[in-house]
Design a protein around this motif. Sequence first.
Motif, PDB file in Angstrom:
ATOM      1  N   ASN A  15       0.946  -1.363   0.077  1.00 30.96           N
ATOM      2  CA  ASN A  15      -0.093  -0.212   0.017  1.00 30.96           C
ATOM      3  C   ASN A  15       0.933   1.144   0.203  1.00 30.96           C
ATOM      4  N   GLY A  16       1.681   1.424   0.173  1.00 36.32           N
ATOM      5  CA  GLY A  16       2.888   2.457   0.007  1.00 36.32           C
ATOM      6  C   GLY A  16       2.918   2.895   0.980  1.00 36.32           C
ATOM      7  N   SER A  17       3.078   2.774   2.275  1.00 32.02           N
ATOM      8  CA  SER A  17       2.529   3.647   3.740  1.00 32.02           C
ATOM      9  C   SER A  17       3.564   3.045   4.951  1.00 32.02           C
ATOM     10  N   GLY A  18       3.668   3.875   5.705  1.00 30.14           N
ATOM     11  CA  GLY A  18       4.591   3.744   7.114  1.00 30.14           C
ATOM     12  C   GLY A  18       5.103   4.522   7.195  1.00 30.14           C
ATOM     13  N   VAL A  19       6.032   4.844   8.417  1.00 26.79           N
ATOM     14  CA  VAL A  19       6.925   6.007   9.162  1.00 26.79           C
ATOM     15  C   VAL A  19       8.453   5.911   9.668  1.00 26.79           C
ATOM     16  N   VAL A  20       8.960   6.865   8.810  1.00 30.93           N
ATOM     17  CA  VAL A  20      10.444   6.989   9.120  1.00 30.93           C
ATOM     18  C   VAL A  20      11.192   7.645   9.549  1.00 30.93           C
ATOM     19  N   VAL A  21      12.124   7.539  10.439  1.00 29.06           N
ATOM     20  CA  VAL A  21      12.046   8.741  11.601  1.00 29.06           C
ATOM     21  C   VAL A  21      13.781   8.815  11.729  1.00 29.06           C
ATOM     22  N   LEU A  22      14.666   9.590  11.282  1.00 32.01           N
ATOM     23  CA  LEU A  22      16.268   9.681  11.488  1.00 32.01           C
ATOM     24  C   LEU A  22      16.724  11.110  12.169  1.00 32.01           C
ATOM     25  N   HIS A  23      17.482   9.929  13.539  1.00 30.22           N
ATOM     26  CA  HIS A  23      18.137  10.759  13.885  1.00 30.22           C
ATOM     27  C   HIS A  23      19.061  10.813  14.422  1.00 30.22           C
ATOM     28  N   TYR A  24      20.006  12.389  14.540  1.00 25.34           N
ATOM     29  CA  TYR A  24      21.058  13.175  14.745  1.00 25.34           C
ATOM     30  C   TYR A  24      21.392  13.857  15.924  1.00 25.34           C
ATOM     31  N   LEU A  25      22.213  13.423  16.757  1.00 24.55           N
ATOM     32  CA  LEU A  25      22.432  13.999  17.900  1.00 24.55           C
ATOM     33  C   LEU A  25      24.269  13.993  18.288  1.00 24.55           C
ATOM     34  N   GLN A  26      24.610  15.560  17.696  1.00 24.58           N
ATOM     35  CA  GLN A  26      26.134  15.538  18.586  1.00 24.58           C
ATOM     36  C   GLN A  26      27.316  16.529  18.912  1.00 24.58           C
ATOM     37  N   ALA A  27      28.043  15.931  19.926  1.00 20.92           N
ATOM     38  CA  ALA A  27      28.014  16.421  20.790  1.00 20.92           C
ATOM     39  C   ALA A  27      29.347  17.836  20.742  1.00 20.92           C
ATOM     40  N   ILE A  28      28.942  18.691  20.895  1.00 17.48           N
ATOM     41  CA  ILE A  28      30.094  19.892  20.828  1.00 17.48           C
ATOM     42  C   ILE A  28      30.476  20.145  21.788  1.00 17.48           C
ATOM     43  N   THR A  29      30.359  20.142  23.169  1.00 21.31           N
ATOM     44  CA  THR A  29      31.285  20.363  23.912  1.00 21.31           C
ATOM     45  C   THR A  29      31.252  19.293  24.989  1.00 21.31           C
ATOM     46  N   SER A  30      31.973  19.014  25.443  1.00 19.08           N
ATOM     47  CA  SER A  30      31.788  18.139  27.429  1.00 19.08           C
ATOM     48  C   SER A  30      30.016  18.093  27.925  1.00 19.08           C
ATOM     49  N   SER A  31      29.262  19.106  28.239  1.00 16.71           N
ATOM     50  CA  SER A  31      28.500  19.917  28.374  1.00 16.71           C
ATOM     51  C   SER A  31      27.452  19.759  27.230  1.00 16.71           C
ATOM     52  N   LEU A  32      27.622  20.536  26.453  1.00 15.07           N
ATOM     53  CA  LEU A  32      26.219  20.809  24.938  1.00 15.07           C
ATOM     54  C   LEU A  32      26.642  20.116  23.633  1.00 15.07           C
ATOM     55  N   ALA A  33      24.825  19.208  23.472  1.00 17.01           N
ATOM     56  CA  ALA A  33      25.091  18.551  22.503  1.00 17.01           C
ATOM     57  C   ALA A  33      23.636  18.770  21.533  1.00 17.01           C
ATOM     58  N   LEU A  34      23.693  18.693  20.127  1.00 17.65           N
ATOM     59  CA  LEU A  34      23.135  19.629  19.213  1.00 17.65           C
ATOM     60  C   LEU A  34      22.551  18.739  18.621  1.00 17.65           C
ATOM     61  N   GLY A  35      21.650  18.683  17.950  1.00 13.59           N
ATOM     62  CA  GLY A  35      20.580  17.690  17.324  1.00 13.59           C
ATOM     63  C   GLY A  35      19.641  18.009  16.300  1.00 13.59           C
ATOM     64  N   SER A  36      19.141  16.983  15.654  1.00 12.68           N
ATOM     65  CA  SER A  36      18.367  17.325  14.785  1.00 12.68           C
ATOM     66  C   SER A  36      17.084  15.663  14.522  1.00 12.68           C
ATOM     67  N   GLU A  37      15.729  16.391  14.247  1.00 16.79           N
ATOM     68  CA  GLU A  37      14.100  15.213  13.759  1.00 16.79           C
ATOM     69  C   GLU A  37      14.145  15.170  12.672  1.00 16.79           C
ATOM     70  N   LEU A  38      13.812  13.772  11.508  1.00 16.87           N
ATOM     71  CA  LEU A  38      13.450  14.236  10.416  1.00 16.87           C
ATOM     72  C   LEU A  38      12.240  13.118  10.594  1.00 16.87           C
ATOM     73  N   ALA A  39      10.878  12.867  10.293  1.00 18.21           N
ATOM     74  CA  ALA A  39       9.630  12.662  10.499  1.00 18.21           C
ATOM     75  C   ALA A  39       9.389  12.480   8.948  1.00 18.21           C
TER      76      ALA A  39
END
Length: 320
Positions: free
Chosen positions: A168-192
Amino acid sequence: MGNVHAYSSAPPPPPPPPGMSSFNRDCNEPSEIENPGPLEELHQKCKNVFPTCFEGARIMLTRGLSNHFQISHTINMSSVTPSGYRFGATYVGTKQLSPTEAYPIMLGDIDPSGNLNATIIHQLRPNVQAKFGAQVQNSKFTVSQLTMNYKGSDYTASMTVANPDLINGSGVVVLHYLQAITSSLALGSELAYQRGSAIPGGEIALLSVAAKYATENWQMTGTVGVSGLHLCYYQKASKQLQVGVELEANSRMQEAVASIGYQVDIPKSDVVFKGHIDSNWSVGAVLEKKLNPLPFTLALSGLMNHPKNQFRLGVGIIIG
């Protein structure tokens, strides 16, 4: 020993300039950047503080058959959730990665009607982890989900495929990425991305960004996207007290809910108490008390909503 001797015989470093404190010296020293973990666990530390309230009576018996296999029997009696008996099993494999981590992990539970929840987690390679989950209701697969996690030295990339239907050509795909910038800070994104006949236009894609700032005793996390935002704050106030604050806002539903939760641990009394209150005036709490020397744990749960004039009480016994 040669390196130790050479280091010890070197001349001492020059004294710091006047006005420079030891705090400034520590801040200038580089800190090791570690893996920030998967994005799906971004708010987990805060959510663990909040109680999981239940209603009615619950009895759970757990028994370890070996170092790798454990079974459980659960009887639930409630007027809100489905009542009945469930059998559960957990298997932990022999692939030992650390003293507290071994694979593969297989766990699930089933009721007499054949309704099944199952999860399999396996470390395919040192940096690649696979997780498969399935749910069967009324002899049909209602949920099937596969997640692949790749852990680098300072980042984690994940891909999740849920309910794929090639016909039927249906479904869900989710991509995650999380990057540590410093020892305390991390930035990331999500595409659903979701595709199906029930979606207006046949498909939809949502993009959101995430951030985490963590220290030894507190942590702030947040995700912001088109559909809304999710903010969490966690604070370890002391050895006995942990506090969490959560804000969830949905732009499509035009509503926002703020919650405050806390966890109190009293090791001498073998008591763990969790409570929360939110902006909808719902108040909930769960108390767990180990009844030593018996292998019993008593659980008491209460949930009250003042505007709706509702109150739910739960009593549970965990044996094993």
